[in-house]
Design a protein around this motif. Structure first.
Motif: not given
Length: 446
Positions: A86-110
């Motif tokens: 978990e920590d390595a994923i967070a650090n890798r995301t920050a190092d790349l300057g990227a943003q990862i997000s998403g969510g779930v509703d009744m039809d889709r997971a994104s």
């Protein structure tokens, strides 16, 4: 109406109701070798790429008694994947300057990614996203932590009238359909790591995936992104044909709660994505209750009688018919009077439809607001994902204004009569008991 319905359903309708026919917005579409559909818009305004991968892995895909499985699965994708914790994923995301997000509703997971378009950053971010999607580990400790967090939130929400209303309304409107089954303390508490792993294996598959890409890349680069994200996915089992749920019976459900305000939801199943009546219903609903201070419900319930600060209505089309809902809050002592006014207003609208003046004003507002809603890559991505995920025509944005303009009063009357019936209307009232008690004491004192 569930929080998920309200948050996703209302936001989605607002988005569709205000899209811009963006001149030159060319949506390219293809299918990857293993069956995933890809939708791409090249936009060179900023050195940014936005990517969204939607899976048919929402709440409606989970077994009965397991509500919450889709949300928990999605939330744990970044709790450990591949050889990253978990920590390595967070650090890798920050190092790349990227943003990862998403969510779930009744039809889709994104799962969504925003990254710089420069090759090193883009390739690193896409590789990371692919790892999260394809190789999640679902660590046992993280599963238990997130279950505990969800259960604590559910216990808190079970004391809130809005959350109680959402649960009871969904269950009544969709009595035998997954749309009516929302997470509970018991359903989330029963989930196991093995069930998360199996749900991911079954639903995060190529035939259930739609990849949307908007930004500063060429068609060839977009193809490479889509291939990197989907090449490792299993093809997936055939998707079962959806079975329509039964229509609800007309009923009024009252739930005691010590709140002063009565929280009210009135509605029934409405329409699904792609329904030919969408535009007449959207324009008509703007007049009925979707137009804020210029709607009929606001005029009758708030302005003339002061029963509520806010009253609204909307259709929330989903993969299967989603809810049509009217909502308001009012003093418990005047809830019955407010319900009567709502019923009379809806009955009059169903009988006569809009006036020409109302129709003209609604269309002008929808068309004039249309040009303000695709002014960023991210907003374009949202619309492209909707078009791809629900099979809307690729020229949907370009024809939107003309289709709004073409709606007639007669089309609105006929569409509402087809889809809204007093015989299927469910009314749920939660709370207001505190106000009734205060009113009774006040009356006795006088």
């Amino acid at each position: 109406m569930s929080f998920e319905y309200k948050r996703y359903g209302a936001a989605l309708l607002l988005t569709l109701a205000t899209l811009t026919a963006h001149a030159g917005l060319s949506i390219q579409n293809w299918t990857t070798p293993n069956g995933s559909r890809v939708f791409f818009v090249e936009s060179r305004a900023l050195p940014i790429v936005d990517v969204q991968v939607d899976f048919r892995a929402g709440g409606s895909e989970v077994p009965a008694g397991k509500a919450g499985l889709a949300g928990l699965t999605r939330s744990l994708l970044d709790a450990g994947a591949g050889d990253l914790d978990e920590d390595a994923i967070a650090n890798r995301t920050a190092d790349l300057g990227a943003q990862i997000s998403g969510g779930v509703d009744m039809d889709r997971a994104s799962v969504s990614l925003r990254t710089l378009s420069s090759q090193a950053e883009r390739d690193g971010a896409v590789d990371l996203l692919a790892t999260l999607i394809l190789q999640p580990k679902f660590p046992a400790a993280a599963v238990e932590r997130e279950k505990s967090r969800s259960i604590a939130g559910l216990k808190e929400s079970d004391t809130q009238p809005d959350a109680i209303l959402s649960r009871r309304f969904a269950a009544a409107v969709f009595p035998d359909h997954a749309y009516g089954r929302l997470p509970t303390v018991d359903s989330v508490g029963s989930l196991t790591r093995d069930e998360l792993v199996d749900f991911h294996r079954r639903t995060y598959t190529a035939n259930r995936a739609v990849v949307s890409i908007v930004g500063d890349v060429s068609r060839a680069e977009a193809e490479a992104i889509a291939l990197r994200l989907t090449a490792g996915m299993p093809a997936g089992e055939p998707i079962p044909v959806a079975v329509a749920g039964k229509q609800p019976e007309r009923q009024t459900i009252r739930v005691a709660h010590p709140s002063a305000q009565a929280h009210v939801a009135i509605g029934q199943p409405g329409i699904k994505r792609g329904d030919p009546d969408f535009f007449p219903l959207m324009v008509g609903n703007y007049i009925l209750g979707g137009g804020g201070f210029v709607s009929r419900l606001t005029a009758e319930v708030r302005e003339k009688r002061g029963y509520a600060y806010s009253v609204y209505s909307y259709f929330s089309p989903q993969r299967e018919p989603g809810p049509f809902q009217i909502g308001l809050q009012t003093k418990g002592s005047q809830a019955d009077d407010a319900l009567k006014v709502v019923a009379e207003t809806l009955e009059a609208f169903l009988a006569k439809g809009p006036t020409e003046a109302e129709l003209k004003a609604a269309k002008e507002n929808l068309i004039n607001g249309f040009a303000l809603r695709l002014d960023s890559n991210r907003k374009m991505l949202e619309q492209v994902a909707v078009i791809g995920g629900f099979g809307l025509p690729l020229d949907y944005l370009d024809t939107y204004r003309d289709r709004v303009k073409a709606v007639t009063a007669e089309q609105i009357r006929e569409a509402f009569r087809r889809h809204v019936s007093a015989e299927r209307m469910v009314t749920v009232v939660v709370g207001g008991d505190g106000d009734k008690g205060a009113a009774a004491k006040g009356g006795a004192a006088r």
